[in-house]
Design an enzyme around this catalytic site. Structure first.
Site: not given
Lengths: 246, 479
Positions: A139, A152
């Site tokens: 990501s 995250y």
């Protein structure tokens, strides 16, 4: 290509699986739930260029003991796969992860440790047969330490570094590693978050990923503008990152 | 008011009881009513007409889980008004678009079963090249199967094939009690018929089963004709009906007098394989409207210029040839976000059907009223409708349907009221999927089927759990 997809029942993985069967590739689906897998496999069969069968097996990133059996099943059904795509992962907003430490632990384990364990298994198999492609969804959240994605982002940062290292070491031996860094994509995972500019769709991402698979690109930012957005963010000095809220 | 004895019932309703509808809607530029915790404005949703109301959409691939406790489902949000908007008391809709799997397809009969969020765009993309097409298609392909059932959409072939609901075999639904049931002509028939055209208010549609139609080629043979006035138009539509599966007309609804209702009549059928190009139709490049246009852009002069140009672009009176199916069925889909051209105040579409019994004059009377009120519209579409569908609240009935886009101005509610008054007098009705301004008493006057439909609805949802902003505004649901 003979592709195994882990996470192909949802979101971007579903879109990638569809794009692959539509161009005539053989696909094997790995997922957590058998009824869901079955429906997704049927969907892919109806979308495929021919009347291809889409076999499936249960595989849960939370349970590394099942990895071997799942990959064996895929190998058998496809007659030896040459590509593995991993889109599965957990997501939680920073707020939610802070409130629920157990969920944070699960997220960190799934997104980093277990994904890497799975990749290592795939790496051994692919290197044994002379190479192949390993495409993993990381990501843009892992590019810098940022306030809204401390936890995250760190899991994805670790994953990105692992994939980068793998690509440097094993590309010569025939193993192509692709690290996909999606920006904000409108899927069930990001539901409830206000989409920023350049928010993409799963279909957009899938088209880009399929191109990267054919070309063996080591790093893919998608949708396109995120490459430049992240270029700027990577260059921001620490004191600026500390001030800004993103 | 009381002295106005000769007026029809709706006109004698005293003014003050007619509550103003317009101020209820928040505009994109109006200050947010309340700010959420982090200071950003509360989320808003709108239909295609961009008349925003507070609300948010939750999406998930797992429609069964998503519809647990939901009050309303929303597909691609192409209904114009507030059909897909949640009620103010529960400002959250379940978005179905991620639930888009094809669950079953039979290559011999064309029978297909898919999740409700599958879009017609996707269906066409996958099946057109295999020479399968939906039995009924609305004027845009950016609709979901669930939405097509809920609005019981119709298309250019309504005079032959009826509404989409005529072709639906069965539905899998989550009803208000939370239970999941299947309904069809054989099973839970009452629920089935109330759901077709029921605007998603009888239960959440999870899966739709219907049959695709085999077509000889994926290209359209189209013949078009420039038409002088409204009477010729209606005659032309009627004459073309038996021979042509697809007919539709575009009307220049600004021109008055002898050329009132002039326009272009299009007739089409699937091309014979020997006439059609051997290649399947390629994906057409689409334009995107990049930003919201200022409101003056779509003023009367622009519309007049566009309409005149469009009319005379059809240089020879008759034209014929092979057309890309997208150009024939979905000309407006060529431009993404075309709703932005109406500017920050948004727009509404007015679509009504005038029954055959009120005669050919009804369409003329409608256009006369419209032009006298100064209603200018880019898009005015006329279509002859066939038999009434089996859906209990399905819109079309035998007669002439007219649809036009109207930019929202301060006097738009009055214009809609005036048009509705005429439609009631002609015993016609309006289409809920397009509506944003109709008053409940006017809708009730148009729709004798409302009470029986509501009865069925109450049987399946006694606690009135399912509702929409529209059902509260028009159908008399409590907040």
């Amino acid at each position: 290509m003979k592709t195994v997809i882990l996470g192909g029942t949802r979101g971007m993985g579903r879109a990638v699986a569809r794009a692959l069967v539509e161009r005539g590739d053989s696909v094997f689906l790995l997922g957590r739930q058998s009824s869901d897998l079955e429906k997704c496999a049927k969907d892919l069969e109806h979308r495929s260029a021919g009347q291809a069968q889409v076999p499936t097996a249960i595989c849960d990133l939370e349970d590394p003991s099942g990895f071997d059996a799942a990959l064996d099943a895929a190998d058998e059904a496809l007659g030896g796969f040459d590509t593995v795509v991993i889109t599965a992962g957990l997501f939680g907003t920073q707020e939610k992860l802070e409130e629920d430490p157990e969920f944070a632990r699960r997220m960190l384990t799934v997104n980093f440790t277990n994904t890497v364990v799975f990749c290592e298994n795939v790496r051994r198999r692919l290197l044994e047969r002379g190479g192949g492609t390993l495409c993993v969804f990381s990501s843009v959240a892992g590019e810098r330490g940022r306030k809204p994605v401390v936890l995250y982002g760190s899991s994805k940062a670790g994953l990105s570094r692992y994939l980068e290292g793998l690509d440097h070491r094993d590309r010569e031996k025939g193993l192509v590693t692709i690290c996909v860094k999606p920006g904000f994509v409108k899927t069930g995972m990001t539901e409830g978050l206000e989409p920023p500019p350049f928010a993409g769709t799963p279909e957009q991402v899938a088209t880009r990923v399929v191109r990267a698979l054919s070309r063996g690109e080591p790093e893919v930012y998608t949708p396109g503008p995120w490459r430049f957005v992240m270029m700027v963010i990577r260059c921001l000095p620490r004191f600026v990152m500390r001030k800004v809220g993103f | 008011m009381a002295a106005d004895e000769g007026a029809v019932a709706v006109e004698t309703v005293p003014g003050p009881t007619r509550r103003p509808i317009l101020p209820k809607m928040t505009r994109p530029n109006s200050p947010p009513a309340a700010s959420s915790r982090n200071g950003s404005p509360p989320p808003r949703l709108s239909g295609w007409g961009r008349l925003f109301q507070p609300g948010r959409q939750v999406l998930s691939e797992d429609l069964e889980r998503l519809t647990e406790g939901a009050v309303l489902c929303r597909g691609l949000g192409r209904s114009y008004g507030d059909s897909s908007l949640p009620p103010a008391s529960h400002p959250e809709v379940a978005g179905t678009t991620l639930a888009d799997r094809i669950l079953d397809f039979d290559v011999t009969s064309g029978r297909i079963r898919a999740e409700a969020g599958l879009s017609l765009f996707e269906l066409n993309r996958l099946f057109l090249r295999k020479r399968w097409f939906t039995p009924v298609s609305p004027g845009t392909q950016f609709v979901t199967l669930g939405g097509m059932v809920a609005a019981d959409v119709h298309g250019k072939n309504h005079h032959q094939k009826g509404c989409f609901g005529e072709h639906v075999r069965s539905l899998r639904m989550r009803i208000a009690s939370g239970e999941i049931v299947t309904c069809s002509e054989e099973e839970n028939r009452e629920l089935f018929l109330a759901t077709i055209g029921g605007m998603g208010l009888t239960g959440h549609i999870l899966e739709v089963e219907f049959a695709l139609e085999k077509i000889p080629s994926p290209w359209i043979w189209c013949e078009s004709e420039r038409i002088r006035d409204i009477d010729d138009f209606i005659r032309g539509l009627k004459e073309a009906g038996p021979d042509w599966p697809y007919t539709v007309g575009w009307i220049d609804c600004i021109s008055r007098g002898s050329s009132m209702g002039r326009g272009i009549l299009q007739k089409g059928r699937w091309a014979h394989p020997y006439l059609a190009p051997s290649k399947p139709p390629a994906f057409k490049k689409r334009f995107t409207v990049p930003f919201e246009f200022p409101s003056w852009v779509l003023g009367r002069p622009t519309v007049q210029a566009f309409n005149t140009l469009y009319y005379w672009k059809h240089v020879s009176r008759f034209q014929k040839g092979i057309l890309h199916p997208d150009s024939f069925f979905y000309p407006l889909d060529m431009v993404n976000h075309w709703n932005l051209i109406y500017g920050k105040h948004g727009f509404t579409q007015y679509q009504c059907v005038m029954p055959e019994s009120s005669g050919r004059g009804a369409a003329r009377r409608f256009l006369e009223l419209l032009t006298s009120k100064g209603g200018a519209s880019f898009l005015c579409v006329i279509k002859d409708c066939g038999a009434e569908g089996r859906g209990m609240l399905s819109f079309p009935k035998p007669g002439i349907s007219i649809a036009l886009d109207i930019a929202v101005r301060p006097d738009t509610p009055q214009l809609i009221d005036a048009l509705n008054e005429l439609v009631i007098r002609e015993e016609g009705r309006v289409y809920l999927a397009k509506d944003a301004f109709t008053r409940p008493e006017d809708f009730a006057a148009m729709e004798p089927r409302l009470a029986p439909w509501n009865q069925v609805r109450r049987r399946w949802d006694p606690e009135q759990r399912l509702k929409s902003a529209q059902s509260i505004r028009v159908l008399g649901d409590s907040e």
